[in-house]
Structure formats: C-alpha cells, structure tokens
Scaffold this motif. Structure first.
Motif, mmCIF file in Angstrom:
data_model
loop_
_atom_site.group_PDB
_atom_site.id
_atom_site.type_symbol
_atom_site.label_atom_id
_atom_site.label_comp_id
_atom_site.label_asym_id
_atom_site.label_seq_id
_atom_site.Cartn_x
_atom_site.Cartn_y
_atom_site.Cartn_z
ATOM 1 N N ASN A 229 60.139 -24.500 -51.930
ATOM 2 C CA ASN A 229 60.841 -24.239 -53.185
ATOM 3 C C ASN A 229 62.318 -24.014 -52.926
ATOM 4 O O ASN A 229 62.678 -23.275 -52.015
ATOM 5 C CB ASN A 229 60.278 -22.988 -53.862
ATOM 6 C CG ASN A 229 58.834 -23.170 -54.274
ATOM 7 O OD1 ASN A 229 58.397 -24.274 -54.580
ATOM 8 N ND2 ASN A 229 58.085 -22.073 -54.254
ATOM 9 N N ILE A 230 63.153 -24.686 -53.720
ATOM 10 C CA ILE A 230 64.574 -24.367 -53.698
ATOM 11 C C ILE A 230 64.982 -24.149 -55.146
ATOM 12 O O ILE A 230 64.187 -24.303 -56.050
ATOM 13 C CB ILE A 230 65.423 -25.488 -53.062
ATOM 14 C CG1 ILE A 230 65.275 -26.793 -53.838
ATOM 15 C CG2 ILE A 230 64.992 -25.696 -51.610
ATOM 16 C CD1 ILE A 230 66.159 -27.919 -53.295
ATOM 17 N N GLY A 231 66.228 -23.802 -55.368
ATOM 18 C CA GLY A 231 66.647 -23.615 -56.751
ATOM 19 C C GLY A 231 67.778 -22.636 -56.829
ATOM 20 O O GLY A 231 67.836 -21.701 -56.034
ATOM 21 N N ASP A 255 57.044 -31.685 -47.221
ATOM 22 C CA ASP A 255 56.526 -32.944 -47.770
ATOM 23 C C ASP A 255 56.920 -33.107 -49.230
ATOM 24 O O ASP A 255 57.008 -34.231 -49.733
ATOM 25 C CB ASP A 255 54.999 -32.964 -47.672
ATOM 26 C CG ASP A 255 54.515 -32.953 -46.234
ATOM 27 O OD1 ASP A 255 54.597 -33.999 -45.584
ATOM 28 O OD2 ASP A 255 54.088 -31.879 -45.760
ATOM 29 N N ASN A 256 57.081 -31.992 -49.908
ATOM 30 C CA ASN A 256 57.469 -31.938 -51.323
ATOM 31 C C ASN A 256 58.468 -30.808 -51.471
ATOM 32 O O ASN A 256 58.461 -29.862 -50.678
ATOM 33 C CB ASN A 256 56.267 -31.596 -52.219
ATOM 34 C CG ASN A 256 55.377 -32.793 -52.514
ATOM 35 O OD1 ASN A 256 54.645 -32.802 -53.489
ATOM 36 N ND2 ASN A 256 55.427 -33.802 -51.653
ATOM 37 N N VAL A 257 59.301 -30.905 -52.494
ATOM 38 C CA VAL A 257 60.232 -29.823 -52.797
ATOM 39 C C VAL A 257 60.163 -29.531 -54.290
ATOM 40 O O VAL A 257 60.153 -30.459 -55.103
ATOM 41 C CB VAL A 257 61.673 -30.205 -52.395
ATOM 42 C CG1 VAL A 257 62.683 -29.232 -53.004
ATOM 43 C CG2 VAL A 257 61.812 -30.235 -50.874
ATOM 44 N N MET A 258 60.061 -28.262 -54.629
ATOM 45 C CA MET A 258 60.133 -27.886 -56.038
ATOM 46 C C MET A 258 61.499 -27.300 -56.333
ATOM 47 O O MET A 258 62.000 -26.454 -55.597
ATOM 48 C CB MET A 258 59.028 -26.894 -56.416
ATOM 49 C CG MET A 258 57.655 -27.558 -56.484
ATOM 50 S SD MET A 258 56.396 -26.514 -57.267
ATOM 51 C CE MET A 258 56.783 -26.741 -59.003
ATOM 52 N N GLY A 282 59.183 -31.478 -57.695
ATOM 53 C CA GLY A 282 58.436 -30.843 -58.773
ATOM 54 C C GLY A 282 59.303 -29.818 -59.484
ATOM 55 O O GLY A 282 60.272 -29.314 -58.913
ATOM 56 N N THR A 283 58.974 -29.545 -60.738
ATOM 57 C CA THR A 283 59.697 -28.511 -61.503
ATOM 58 C C THR A 283 58.709 -27.717 -62.354
ATOM 59 O O THR A 283 57.543 -28.098 -62.495
ATOM 60 C CB THR A 283 60.743 -29.121 -62.463
ATOM 61 O OG1 THR A 283 60.057 -29.935 -63.430
ATOM 62 C CG2 THR A 283 61.773 -29.948 -61.719
ATOM 63 N N VAL A 284 59.213 -26.627 -62.941
ATOM 64 C CA VAL A 284 58.469 -25.843 -63.922
ATOM 65 C C VAL A 284 59.264 -25.924 -65.227
ATOM 66 O O VAL A 284 60.153 -25.114 -65.463
ATOM 67 C CB VAL A 284 58.316 -24.377 -63.474
ATOM 68 C CG1 VAL A 284 57.397 -23.617 -64.443
ATOM 69 C CG2 VAL A 284 57.783 -24.299 -62.053
#
Lengths: 627, 627
Positions: A229-231, A255-258, A282-284
């Motif tokens: 997760n980044i943000g 492998d994935n980043v949210m 990915g996002t929320v």
C-alpha cells in the motif's frame, strides 16, 4: 534493521528513482507466441557459471536499455492485444472536475496537472452490449495474450530448477503439502490459466485502460503474491514521493500496489501512478467519494460513488475494494468488540447506514457496480469492512456474517463474469487462522483470498511486519492467494521508503515460505541454489540470490570488509579455525572415500562398543520400541 | 528497521549499561513463603489508572534502587537456599591455567583478570554421594525455593488479567489449542512445578555456583522462553562488549543467554558474564576444549574435555550443550547433504570420530559426564550436531538418527536425575515443522525441546530473524519450550548490539504468538490491554505495553511529533477526518443506544429490501446452503 537514519537521506536522493539492475543480474525476456509478448525475468549470473532466472516484478525500471520518463509514462504494451480483440472503443471521457482533486484548484495543482499532461489518454470502454473481462473470455474458451503471459511468467525457466531437483529421494522427503490446492505437476499452460480464471479461482487484474500493466495472476494455484500500500495522506507526503514509492515497492517485489491516497490531489496522483506502473493498481474508491462530500459520510450518495468508479475506471485502476458485504443488520454485532470497526471504508459505510437507517448503497446497487466493472475489466476486491482490529475480535459473528455475504456477492459478480477476490483479516491468533481459510473456501467458492497479514499478536507496535508475517506465511500456505503487506509503522504512522522496503521483504519471506510449504514446483530451487553457494563459500552468489543483496553484502562487510573475504573459506561467525562448513567438507571427502566394506567395519565396531556398554550396565541400548 | 547507524554510536555509549526502567514502568516484587524469596515483575502504570504486571527478565539492572558494580557482580540471592539444604560444600577449586584463556598470559589479560578479581568465589559442589539437581529434589517430593520462585514468576499477577477475561463468550471463541500441552487451568502451584521437573517435562537451569540467577523454568507447560547467544570471537569483540550485550539482551527479554565465546580470554569473559547474570547461562564446552588443543580436533581427549566441564561447572554455567548424539555410524549419512554438518560442535566431533575411527568420547563417557552434571546441577542441552543447515537437508535420516539417540541419552541422564533438554533445528520448511515436534515428543519422552528457529526458507540473508520467527512461532505453539533466537546477521556476520535487540524482539513476538495460540492462561491479556489503549487513543499506554516502547514512540513521533498528538483522537494513518476508530466510537454509541425493538425494526427493513431485490431478479438471496 540498520537502515540509514531516514532523516539523514537528502530529499533529492529519496526522490531519485532507483534504476540500477540488481547486483550480478540482468533483465531477460521470454518471448511468447507473438513477438510483442515479452515476459521479463531477472537473470542472476553466478560465479560458477550457473544462470538462475527469477520472477521479476520491477518492470522496465531495472532494464538499463529502457528509456524512462515518468512524465510520459510506460509503453502501452497491451494496446495491440486490446485492439485485436475489437470489442472496445475509445471515447470522450468524463470531464475532470476540481473536486476530483479534493477541492478548488490552486497553482500547485495546476502545475502538477500540467506536468502530467502527457499522461492523459482518451479512455477505452467495452462496446455496447459487450463484456471485456478476462473471466468473460476465459468462460468462452478464449486464451488471451494476458493468460499466455501469466503462464510463461509463473513458469519462469524451469531448466535451472530441474538441476536442483535431480535427487528423487530428497524431493520425496521434501514434497510439499498443498493443503487442498491443485498445483499442476508440470509447467503451467495458458489453458490451465484460462481454466482457473474461468472457474473464478484466479484473477488477472488488468483494466483495459491500464495497457502498461505486465499481466500477473492472483490465485491459489499460482505463486503467492504480495500487495504493497502506498498513498498520500491528509497529514503528509507528496505526489513525487508516491511515484518513487511505487518504483521502490516493485523493485523489492510488490506484485500489486494499492493507492490509498486521501486528501488533496488524489486524481492527479493516480494519473502519475497508473501511467508509470507495470503492476496492477488497486484503490478504495469510497475514500475519494468521501473527499467529494467534504468528509461527511452521511452525505455520500450512490450517484457520487458511481461517478467516482467511472472516473477511476477511466484512469485505469485494475481493482476496486468495495465494502458491499457490510450490511446494516451486521453493524450492531460490532458493538461489544474490543476495537469495533477498524476498516476505514467499513466505518464510513457503517456511519452512512446508521445515519440513514438504510441498507448500504454498495449492497443495493451491487449489480449496477458490476455493469461498470465489466465495461473496463476492473476486478472486485470485496472488502472486509468488519475485519477484526485485534486478536480479541478475531473470528466473531460480525466478521463471518460479512464473509458469508461476500460469498453471495461473489456469485452475483460471477453472473456478470466480473473477476473477484475476497479480502480477509487482519488480526488473528495462530490457532484461529485455519478457520478463516476454511470459512472463506466454504462460502466464497474458491475465489482468491487476499488477507492483510494477519497479525498474530497485538503487543508488537513497531514490529508488526514481523507479527503479521507469521500469520501471512501460515494462511498463504493454507491457500491465500495474495498477502497485503504490513510495515513496521502499522498503527503508528505513515510508512516511508525504508518502511515500505522492510514491509515488502517481510512479505516476500512469508509468500516464499508458503510456496515452499505448498510444494509449488520449483519454489525451493532458489533456496537450494543459495544454500549451495553458502556451503561453497561463494559469498557474492549468496548475496545476489537473496531477497536483498545490498543488505546481505553490507552486513558481511561490517565484520569482514576485505574483498578477499568474499572468497574466504570461512566467515566471521566462527573464524578460520572453527568453520564447521570447512570441517564438513573434510568429513565429506572422507566419507565419500569410504566404501560399503568400510561402513560394515564401522558397524562391527559399533557392535563391539555395544557389548562393552551392556557389560557396563548402560541402559542406553534399550530397543527404540521400548524407548 | 531504523536503527541509528551503528557506526555513529560512540564506543563509550555502546558500553554504558542501559539501566533506565522502561517508560511508565517500575520494578515490583512478589514475596514468596520466605522474605528472601522476591520475584521481580515489571509494573506498567497506565494513564487510566490500570496497573499491568509483566514477566521481567531484566534483573536488578532496571531497578534504580539496586547498586550495580559489574566488577563485584550481582548479589548471591540463592546462597541461603543452598546453605539451608546442607548437601553442598565449598572447596579449593581447580587451579586456573593460562590455557583456560586460550594460551599464554599477556598484560591485557592480566589486567582483565585483576579487574575481575572481586568476582572469584570458592566453588561449591555436592557432598560425596549426594545429588543436588532440582530433578533429584523433585523426585523425592521436595519443593525447593527455586520451584516456588518459578511458580510465582509464571503466574505474575493474575488479577489484572482476569479483568480482561470477563467476557465468557469471547474467551470461548478465542480458547487456545494447546496441541497436547497440559496447561493448568488455574494458577501454577509450586507443586505443579515440582511435578513437571520430576517428570523431566521441565527444567530449572540453576548451577549451585550461579547463586545470582533468578530461577526460571523451561518446559512445554510453562510460558515459551527464548535464548540469546552472545560471545566474543577469534575475529572481533571484547569482554566489556559481552557483559554489555548480556545486560542489553535481558533488558529486551532474553530468558537465557548462551556464551559462545571462542578464542582468547574466554575463561575470564565467562567469570564476568556469569557473576553479572540474573538469567541462566549456557555454553558449548567443546569450543573451549578445542582452544586448549590449539584448534586441532583430532587432538581432543576425554581428559581435556572433562577438565573443561569441571572448570565451567565451578564457574557456574547452568547448562552445557553436549553433542553426544552424533555417533560415528551416523556421519556418512551426511555425505549427500546439500550443506553437510553445520553445527560447529557437531563438525568438530565428526572430525574427531573419523580421524580416530572411534565412537565419540562424549557418547562413550556419557555417564561420566552425568556424574559431573549432578554434582553442580548443570543441565544437559543435548546438542543436535546433525541438524539441517538448509531446507533441502531438513528431516533427513542423519537428523532423526541423532534425535533418537538423544532420546536414549535422555533416559540415561534421568537415571542420574540430571535435568535435560533437547536441541532441535535449524532449517525446516513450514510443512515439515510438525514432524520435528512429533518425533521429538515420541523419542525424547517430553524432555523440553529447544530449537534454533527453525528458518522456513533460505533466501533471506539479512532477514533471517524474520524467516526463522515464522518457524519458531509455529514450533513454539506445537510444544517447543525454548526458542533460540536468530539475528539479522545470521550467516553473514557477528551480531552487534542492535542486531541482538532485533533478534530478541522477533523471538519475543514468536514466543508470545505461541503462548496465545496454546491458550496459556492470561497470555492474551497483554494484547487486550494494548488493543483497548489503542482503541481509546491512549497512545503512551500503547507504546508502554508494547515489546519496544522506545521504537513505538519514535515511529509515532516521526509523523506526529507534537505531544498533543499523544492524546489526539486520530492518527497519521488516516488523519483527523478519516479515522475509522473515531467513527466506530460514534457507531458504538448509536448501536448501544438502540434496543431490541430497534433491531427488529431493522430486520423488518431488511425483509422489505429483500422483497424489493427478489423483484429485481437479484440472485443475491439464495440460501447460504446452496451458496
């Protein structure tokens, strides 16, 4: 463990994208059935001439021949594949609004947007009446280039692995326990990938508006994946830092980043991240929707949320976390919890439901959401808004009531051929982990499970990457397809560059431990290659085969800095005189020189000793059976 | 994760013993049946008035009222207990030889020895014909002060724990899985301790020449313990650093410390460590014996080894690692291994056996060794010289042949009432961990298992504390009594102060995760207290209840430095607007305000929605059963 003091690192350096290939490594590509299908691998050249090929998530950034300009983004490698399918159209997308970036425009934002101008693309969507999800193709028997890409990528190069698997007895002794997974014995075929996607047992998150993505699969019968997760945040951080964190995260194996950005500039931040990301993003979406209503949960509406889904789908987000399983009648189940509702999205929706006395619009409009998802091939990550926030709340009725609902929603999503994974906890003591996997498999029909940790204890603030890596490794072995990382800063603050790396390495350890335990074909070969290098004192090979060659070398240098010691037949743990591996090699030469006759003689010697001892009254020779 | 650059820390500072009590904490003592039986606990005073009492390994060093002088050592608290038993005598010990410190005396050594002069004591041993082991007393029905001390220490103060265990439904839901352990439901009694020691299911390592030790138990039915290794080396390090490492290690929670010193000055190093240690000290005597023969394994003799055992027993070493299970006929079983024999002691003995074509003198003289052990109450830590050095060698015949022999030797040791624990691996993939515990229980008659990790993968050099904490937590849950830590430097170099701390914290996490999973009475209470503090935004309480309050506070300060934010009702992860816990509290107030009638109304509302949906053709309401 001994990161340089983060405050000592100058900003410029922290923002410089790390582009060097890994030590002793170079990027190679496996070509598929078409010349534009090029699957990247990291080739490690060992000092003994061996070439080891490893799964590589780092994208073009570690390819010195690749020209990188974050202001124009990565090449759209999937564009020809999308065009050739002929079921999508570009169109004039939704008009950007100031609100998308969290309020009124300002000079800073205008500048950021100008810099990102080259990143704007006309969005693509499914032609009227068509469905462009990988699941839809899979169910119609179509093997897409994305599926072939995944098959080649999951296999890597099996040749070198086979070299380490020649000892049949050893392979039998170490045979994994798949815990119910259906791992193929031989190489993974594109048809196998298609079948897994068609069953809903795996997903390939790949929005048609994210043509830069290097396709990957999330599923119980593939390698265990990890998400970082980044943000940005209302409190700290900047766009440059986010893109830098993305490149940094995939370098170490995400492998994935949210993108969990909140607050200002999140639309523009997302443009930068998606256009520069070779991994699924990915996002929320509820976070941005809440921004649009000034942070007042009660003011959220289906219309605002729907608009936000389309906004992000047009940008190319590959999966959405949607907390549609948090239903009004479940909310009171959390009242007696130690820590109530700890999911941000979950608590926002709970507040909305209670304020309006109405069922969640995410639940009531679920099929409307499916219609958007299938027009862009955005995958569901069905959120666990009622996940436990501490060990004391693990496996309670609130959690499992929501999980059962996620199972119902999975079937509804599959009715629309929308790819779906299920989010899981959270905080779970070791002895309750298996129940989480069992319930998920039972109620969610083998849709991929995607857990946060779980943390096995609550008393390790500052070290929750470790407390959770324990639970993550276990649940990964049991069948979880993707592990969402936890950083050392969990519960305390926002992760910076070093925290992100520490969280990722801990989760690469957990994921690999799970692959080895499951008996994923070839998973152990890398361990064997490193162990052989260790035993043969090939220090540099040992460093370069590890998850973090830089730190391994740095630690070795601290005690034995000289280059000479990189080939020394001893190490600092025992020193030259005491080295057990050195002694072992002498033992091996000796043992190897001895034949069967010799061993029989030894056995006879033992018999004599035995007699001796019995005479001495030792009870040492009682039969094992009686022992 | 973000340790200060170790090279930036000045030597003086690194050598200053850390004596401050933990933040918000003070040392309290539980008095036993006699005034000189004072069991230390760490009392944490919370901001809401609660007083939490924690198991405390740090000794007098964290008691500001204690006068500490490392040159005269700690008070001999057990001396009156030993005297009162009347079965020991002091005598003129073995004459110290220059060789004990690794060769010819020099000025430096003379100075060190002079400084340590105040530490010299006349050794104590069992009177002729007597046996002074705790096991011997236990089997004769005697409850010693050491046993009572252990009972009080394992219980701590149950009152505050009970406060967190009032919710019967929650306790049922979270009930641990003891995996065959026989944990007492109620408080641990001195009689229970006696019985466990008598059965050999627990040991209390407490050499009569280590009266400074604060008694502790190692056993499957007690809290899981951890061991930290320290020691100088032929390559680096100094005596001052070793004593400092000891104090540092117990501050962070090491229950036992092994002194693995090699090379020069090891006898004098040991004087300093034992005299200043409130925790049991273990050694591997073969290391020193090898020093005495110039590092030439073939030149080792039973006489030299025996003399070394007595030398160390007189100094007060509490347990000896003895690799007596590594027998001549097992050695060839390692020839085909990936990494052969990786145990230092094991490889030394293997070399000796092969050079002489004779069975190990540790095996043939085992009962002679027992005679020494019982004269001082030194406990056996039966070494696994054939433990696997990589995943590929896990659970092979060499390893298990030795383990079965350790089971035979355990019975022989018990014949002499000598306390015994069994050492275990090492490197074991997750799916093979259970077999290690099962084999040990089966062949070693429930003698305490003491494992090194195990490491679950081999590709994490620089992070092996994490790769091994996963295996350690699992095997601890399954029944291992003590976990030997692994530091980030494993396989790469010698751990320094920061590495020791990182290794210990990782292992406190593993041990606590195991206690919680087993359902050790009250183990989860500390997690609950911390989680409650977290939910109530009592930041300082959250820090102080954690395993490392300093790092937790430091991480929080990085993002929210102001003292005000220590009471802020939000954190930097979400920012003020987004805080899920804040929202949850509002949700809770709401839910709490609603009665049963309200819930029924909600349910009715759901029924309507349901009808609505069915009309809409949603398949969402298919019965769970069909789902």
């Amino acid at each position: 463990m001994n990161a340089p003091d983060r405050h000592a690192v100058p900003l410029a350096e922290r923002l410089a994208l790390t582009r060097e290939p890994f030590p002793g490594s170079r990027k190679v590509y496996l070509e598929g059935s078409r010349p534009d299908l090029q699957v990247p691998l990291r080739e490690v050249l060992l000092s003994n001439g061996e070439r080891i090929h490893l799964y590589d998530t780092s994208g073009p950034y570690t390819d010195p021949t690749a020209a990188i300009d974050v202001r124009s983004g990565l090449p759209a490698l999937r564009a020809p594949w999308l065009d050739s399918r002929g079921d999508t159209e570009t169109y004039e997308g939704r008009i950007r609004q100031a609100l998308d970036d969290g309020g009124k425009d300002d000079a800073r934002l205008a500048q950021l947007r100008a810099e990102a101008a080259a990143l704007q693309r006309a969005p693509r969507r499914a032609k009227a009446g068509t469905n462009v999800t990988q699941m839809h193709y899979a169910r119609r028997g179509i093997v897409t280039p994305e599926m072939e890409y995944v098959a080649l990528r999951e296999n890597g190069r099996r040749e070198w692995m086979a070299e380490y698997q020649r000892d049949a007895a050893r392979e039998r002794r170490l045979a994994g326990n798949p815990m119910g997974a259906a791992l193929p014995k031989g190489p993974i075929t594109p048809e196998f990938v298609r079948d897994e996607v068609a069953r809903g047992r795996a997903i390939i998150p790949a929005n048609i508006n994210h043509p830069e993505v290097e396709p990957m699969a999330i599923g119980r019968n593939f390698l265990v994946k990890i998400n970082a997760n980044i943000g940005n945040s209302a409190v700290t951080s900047s766009i440059e830092e986010e893109v830098d964190k993305l490149v940094w995260a995939i370098r170490w194996g995400a492998d994935n980043v949210m993108d969990l950005s909140t607050g200002r500039n999140i639309h523009t931040t997302r443009d930068w991240i998606v256009r520069n990301s070779p991994v699924p993003i990915g996002t929320v979406p509820i976070y941005q929707a809440l921004e649009k209503v000034g942070g007042v949960a009660e003011d959220l509406t289906w219309e605002i949320f729907r608009d936000t889904l389309i906004e992000q789908a047009e940008q190319g987000v590959d999966y959405f976390t949607i907390h549609a399983g948090l239903r009004l009648p479940f909310i009171h189940l959390t009242a007696d919890r130690m820590t109530g509702i700890v999911s941000r999205g979950g608590s926002i929706m709970a507040k909305w439901c209670i304020a309006h006395h109405r069922e969640s619009f995410l639940y009531t409009h679920f099929e409307d959401i499916c219609d958007i998802m299938k027009a862009y091939d955005v995958s569901f990550s069905l959120g666990d808004g009622l996940r436990p926030g501490c060990a004391a709340d693990a496996n309670d009725e609130a959690q499992f009531a929501e999980l059962r609902t996620l199972g119902e929603l999975t079937q509804l999503a599959w009715k629309h051929d929308v790819q779906t994974m299920i989010e899981g906890p959270g905080h779970v003591p070791m002895h309750l982990v298996q129940a989480n996997m069992d319930e998920q498999l039972k109620h969610c029909h083998e849709a991929p499970f995607y857990t946060l940790g779980p943390l096995t204890i609550d008393i390790a603030p500052g070290y929750d990457h470790i407390a959770s890596a324990i639970g993550a490794a276990m649940i990964g072995w049991m069948g979880t397809a993707m592990l969402c990382y936890v950083t050392p800063k969990e519960h305390l603050g926002l992760p910076d560059r070093e925290d992100v790396k520490q969280g990722i390495i801990a989760y690469k350890i957990a994921a690999h431990a799970a692959d080895v335990a499951k008996g994923h074909p070839g998973a152990r070969a890398r361990d064997d290659a490193l162990s052989k290098a260790r035993f043969e004192f090939r220090w540099t090979d040992q460093f370069n085969l590890g998850l973090d060659p830089d730190t391994a070398r740095e630690f070795h240098d601290e005690t034995l800095p000289k280059d000479a010691s990189k080939v020394a037949h001893f190490c600092s743990m025992c020193g030259p005189k005491f080295c057990s591996m050195k002694i072992t090699q002498e033992v091996r030469e000796f043992a190897a020189a001895k034949g069967v006759a010799e061993r029989e003689a030894l056995a006879q010697g033992m018999a004599d000793k035995s007699a001796e001892f019995k005479a001495g009254g030792g009870e040492i020779y009682i039969p094992i059976g009686k022992a």
